[in-house]
Write an enzyme that holds these catalytic residues in place. Sequence first.
Site, PDB file in Angstrom:
ATOM      1  N   ALA A   1       0.710  -1.170  -0.011  1.00 49.40           N
ATOM      2  CA  ALA A   1       0.120  -0.145  -0.034  1.00 49.40           C
ATOM      3  C   ALA A   1       0.899   1.289   0.010  1.00 49.40           C
ATOM      4  O   ALA A   1       0.339   2.099   0.561  1.00 49.40           O
ATOM      5  CB  ALA A   1      -0.995  -0.130   1.215  1.00 49.40           C
TER       6      ALA A   1
ATOM      7  N   ARG B   1      -2.390   8.118 -11.723  1.00 50.40           N
ATOM      8  CA  ARG B   1      -3.679   8.164 -12.901  1.00 50.40           C
ATOM      9  C   ARG B   1      -5.160   8.650 -12.317  1.00 50.40           C
ATOM     10  O   ARG B   1      -6.032   8.836 -12.990  1.00 50.40           O
ATOM     11  CB  ARG B   1      -3.606   7.101 -13.530  1.00 50.40           C
ATOM     12  CG  ARG B   1      -2.864   6.869 -14.810  1.00 50.40           C
ATOM     13  CD  ARG B   1      -2.601   5.719 -15.432  1.00 50.40           C
ATOM     14  NE  ARG B   1      -1.937   4.623 -14.799  1.00 50.40           N
ATOM     15  CZ  ARG B   1      -1.942   3.387 -15.191  1.00 50.40           C
ATOM     16  NH1 ARG B   1      -2.895   2.973 -16.004  1.00 50.40           N
ATOM     17  NH2 ARG B   1      -1.531   2.373 -14.543  1.00 50.40           N
TER      18      ARG B   1
ATOM     19  N   GLY C   1      10.447  -0.551  -5.816  1.00 47.44           N
ATOM     20  CA  GLY C   1       9.600  -1.733  -6.622  1.00 47.44           C
ATOM     21  C   GLY C   1       9.066  -2.627  -5.483  1.00 47.44           C
ATOM     22  O   GLY C   1       8.969  -2.435  -4.203  1.00 47.44           O
TER      23      GLY C   1
ATOM     24  N   GLY D   1       3.408  -8.790 -15.875  1.00 46.48           N
ATOM     25  CA  GLY D   1       4.109  -9.785 -15.919  1.00 46.48           C
ATOM     26  C   GLY D   1       3.668 -11.105 -16.425  1.00 46.48           C
ATOM     27  O   GLY D   1       2.409 -11.529 -16.096  1.00 46.48           O
TER      28      GLY D   1
ATOM     29  N   TYR E   1     -33.855  14.794  14.497  1.00 42.25           N
ATOM     30  CA  TYR E   1     -32.860  15.424  14.534  1.00 42.25           C
ATOM     31  C   TYR E   1     -33.089  16.811  15.046  1.00 42.25           C
ATOM     32  O   TYR E   1     -33.710  17.868  14.432  1.00 42.25           O
ATOM     33  CB  TYR E   1     -32.240  15.496  13.316  1.00 42.25           C
ATOM     34  CG  TYR E   1     -30.751  16.237  13.464  1.00 42.25           C
ATOM     35  CD1 TYR E   1     -29.523  16.017  14.495  1.00 42.25           C
ATOM     36  CD2 TYR E   1     -30.062  17.198  12.357  1.00 42.25           C
ATOM     37  CE1 TYR E   1     -28.444  16.437  14.459  1.00 42.25           C
ATOM     38  CE2 TYR E   1     -28.782  17.656  12.454  1.00 42.25           C
ATOM     39  CZ  TYR E   1     -28.052  17.343  13.427  1.00 42.25           C
ATOM     40  OH  TYR E   1     -26.858  17.781  13.534  1.00 42.25           O
TER      41      TYR E   1
ATOM     42  N   ARG F   1     -53.726  19.409  14.967  1.00 40.98           N
ATOM     43  CA  ARG F   1     -53.727  20.193  13.705  1.00 40.98           C
ATOM     44  C   ARG F   1     -54.658  21.262  13.777  1.00 40.98           C
ATOM     45  O   ARG F   1     -55.780  21.276  14.572  1.00 40.98           O
ATOM     46  CB  ARG F   1     -53.936  19.599  12.390  1.00 40.98           C
ATOM     47  CG  ARG F   1     -55.308  18.620  12.359  1.00 40.98           C
ATOM     48  CD  ARG F   1     -55.790  17.985  11.095  1.00 40.98           C
ATOM     49  NE  ARG F   1     -56.837  17.583  10.936  1.00 40.98           N
ATOM     50  CZ  ARG F   1     -57.509  16.410  10.575  1.00 40.98           C
ATOM     51  NH1 ARG F   1     -56.421  15.429   9.761  1.00 40.98           N
ATOM     52  NH2 ARG F   1     -58.385  16.212  10.578  1.00 40.98           N
TER      53      ARG F   1
HETATM   54  C1  UD1 Z   1       3.482  -6.092 -10.658  1.00 40.81           C
HETATM   55  C2  UD1 Z   1       4.171  -7.350 -10.967  1.00 40.81           C
HETATM   56  C3  UD1 Z   1       3.631  -7.894 -12.224  1.00 40.81           C
HETATM   57  C4  UD1 Z   1       2.109  -8.027 -12.053  1.00 40.81           C
HETATM   58  C5  UD1 Z   1       1.531  -6.940 -11.601  1.00 40.81           C
HETATM   59  C6  UD1 Z   1      -0.171  -7.147 -11.629  1.00 40.81           C
HETATM   60  C7  UD1 Z   1       6.416  -6.785  -9.955  1.00 40.81           C
HETATM   61  C8  UD1 Z   1       7.790  -6.416 -10.359  1.00 40.81           C
HETATM   62  N1  UD1 Z   1       5.574  -7.042 -10.920  1.00 40.81           N
HETATM   63  O1  UD1 Z   1       3.523  -5.190 -11.595  1.00 40.81           O
HETATM   64  O2  UD1 Z   1       4.235  -9.179 -12.478  1.00 40.81           O
HETATM   65  O3  UD1 Z   1       1.614  -8.543 -13.363  1.00 40.81           O
HETATM   66  O4  UD1 Z   1       1.831  -6.344 -10.696  1.00 40.81           O
HETATM   67  O5  UD1 Z   1      -0.700  -5.882 -11.310  1.00 40.81           O
HETATM   68  O6  UD1 Z   1       5.963  -7.141  -8.870  1.00 40.81           O
HETATM   69  N2  UD1 Z   1       3.841  -1.063  -4.660  1.00 40.81           N
HETATM   70  C9  UD1 Z   1       4.775  -0.532  -3.357  1.00 40.81           C
HETATM   71  N3  UD1 Z   1       5.859  -0.062  -3.471  1.00 40.81           N
HETATM   72  C10 UD1 Z   1       6.713  -0.002  -4.765  1.00 40.81           C
HETATM   73  C11 UD1 Z   1       6.113  -0.630  -5.742  1.00 40.81           C
HETATM   74  C12 UD1 Z   1       4.790  -1.208  -5.778  1.00 40.81           C
HETATM   75  O7  UD1 Z   1       3.915  -0.582  -2.245  1.00 40.81           O
HETATM   76  O8  UD1 Z   1       7.853   0.352  -4.594  1.00 40.81           O
HETATM   77  C13 UD1 Z   1       2.530  -1.451  -4.541  1.00 40.81           C
HETATM   78  C14 UD1 Z   1       1.744  -0.598  -5.556  1.00 40.81           C
HETATM   79  O9  UD1 Z   1       1.223   0.339  -4.708  1.00 40.81           O
HETATM   80  C15 UD1 Z   1       0.641  -1.851  -6.133  1.00 40.81           C
HETATM   81  C16 UD1 Z   1       1.541  -3.016  -6.006  1.00 40.81           C
HETATM   82  O10 UD1 Z   1       2.572  -2.803  -5.074  1.00 40.81           O
HETATM   83  O11 UD1 Z   1      -0.464  -2.007  -4.981  1.00 40.81           O
HETATM   84  C17 UD1 Z   1       2.081  -3.288  -7.320  1.00 40.81           C
HETATM   85  O12 UD1 Z   1       2.772  -2.227  -7.860  1.00 40.81           O
HETATM   86  P1  UD1 Z   1       2.641  -1.844  -9.407  1.00 40.81           P
HETATM   87  O13 UD1 Z   1       3.329  -0.849  -9.602  1.00 40.81           O
HETATM   88  O14 UD1 Z   1       1.131  -1.665  -9.936  1.00 40.81           O
HETATM   89  O15 UD1 Z   1       2.732  -3.234 -10.284  1.00 40.81           O
HETATM   90  P2  UD1 Z   1       3.824  -3.445 -11.271  1.00 40.81           P
HETATM   91  O16 UD1 Z   1       5.136  -3.326 -10.688  1.00 40.81           O
HETATM   92  O17 UD1 Z   1       3.420  -2.656 -12.445  1.00 40.81           O
END
Ligand code: UD1
Length: 424
Positions: A16, A22, A84, A146, A360, A413
């Site tokens: 989270a 977006r 990531g 992925g 209320y 009334r």
């Molecule tokens: C990720 C997966 C991908 C999968 C996709 C599904 C990885 C590298 N890839 O993609 O294989 O198909 O989800 O939706 O894991 N988040 C953090 N901290 C970070 C990065 C992300 O908390 O540093 C959270 C985001 O808020 C989100 C979730 O992790 O809720 C996934 O992140 P997002 O960037 O949407 O997914 P991808 O990396 O694009």
Amino acid sequence: MKIDGKNQYVMTLIMAAGKGTRMKTNKSKLVHKIYDKELVKRVADLAKKIGSDEIVAVVGHLRQQVQEVLGDNVKYAIQEELLGTGHAVMQAKEYLKGKKGKVVILYGDVPIIRKETLENLISKSIKNKEYATLLTAIYENPTGYGRIVRDEGGNIKAIVEEKDADPLQKCIKEINSGIYCFDIEELVNALDYIKPNNAQGEYYLTDVIKIMNDKGLKTGAVIVEDNTEILGVNDRAQLELLTRVFRMRINAEHMKNGVTIEDANSTYIYDDVEIGVDTVIHPNTTIKSGVKIGENCELGPNAYIRENCELGNNVKIGNFVEIKKTKIGDNTKVPHLIYLGDCEIGKNGNIGCGTITCNYDGKNKHKTIIGDNAFIGSNVNLVAPVNIGDNVLIAAGSTITEDVPSNHMGIARERQTNKEKKNK
Ligand code: UD1
Ligand code: MG
């Protein structure tokens, strides 16, 4: 938690920390709502529903807002920099280290996954003795996700991100939902081997699969049956889509249980609503969370049944009726243009058109209690707090400010006077 009769430690980790660029919002994306519940709260509630022994949320971007919603129902790990999904999990290491069992990874913005799907994922992972079990899906258009790379024998080899995939891998239609069940100890070990040497320069959680496979640890996958479950919210259009999917799922469930819904497209039944068999719901009816409705009731069109309402059997709530925190006994009719708030009504009553509770006073809410067999005439104001006994008749147009004992008629009334017109 207990899985297939055996005790098993299961932690749920909610990702989270990400930004919701977006969504074009000043708020955290995760505090936007589907019906009356924030996205991230839905995920935390789900984690609780499956019986997680511990829930940890990895928070970062606008974390105060997320923490305000989740409160102390969960523990927190902080991710200062978004490097990531692998990096996000590394931030929760202090909770994972030294524990034996499973950890389920969920996303705070993937809120409508079914409880049964997660239970199945965990139980398959345990039964098959897998160190990583992925929840995957088959997508006609897998762009952006992925991809699941399997060998000739169907065993999972790795997950390759869109941006790192070669043209052949891009044709793979099995995608990674991002939801997993891991063995905690082996996940912690694998985290040390994740390197950010990929197209995005990120620590990919997905690399864990290859790391485990290289170590000879068994991995596997469960393919989700209903693809809509793993949809995420990235923008307002997706928020609307997920709300719709969720709504239709709830409506379908009630229909399966014997409720007639005239038009599912315009019926809004929130979570955790109970409705008895043979109840009929007309269009544009909204029923909020936690409401209980008996059998053979008739609701709507244009009825708004708000929080904490309880209806007996054969109750009618007609058009342009709003009720809130109201209990209604069997066979009572509330047919049209009525507002009842903080009210209790007995059996066999009839509430006239235009009746309202004045519940209320500007500061506090007060109760209106009405006994059995009430006949409340049209356009009555019930100024709460007020008690109306059994078998009471209230004359139309009355403003009732005092209690009416059982077996009485209340009338309050102006008496009518007819005056002859001077200029005919
Ligand atoms: C990720 C997966 C991908 C999968 C996709 C599904 C990885 C590298 N890839 O993609 O294989 O198909 O989800 O939706 O894991 N988040 C953090 N901290 C970070 C990065 C992300 O908390 O540093 C959270 C985001 O808020 C989100 C979730 O992790 O809720 C996934 O992140 P997002 O960037 O949407 O997914 P991808 O990396 O694009
Ligand atoms: Mg990303």
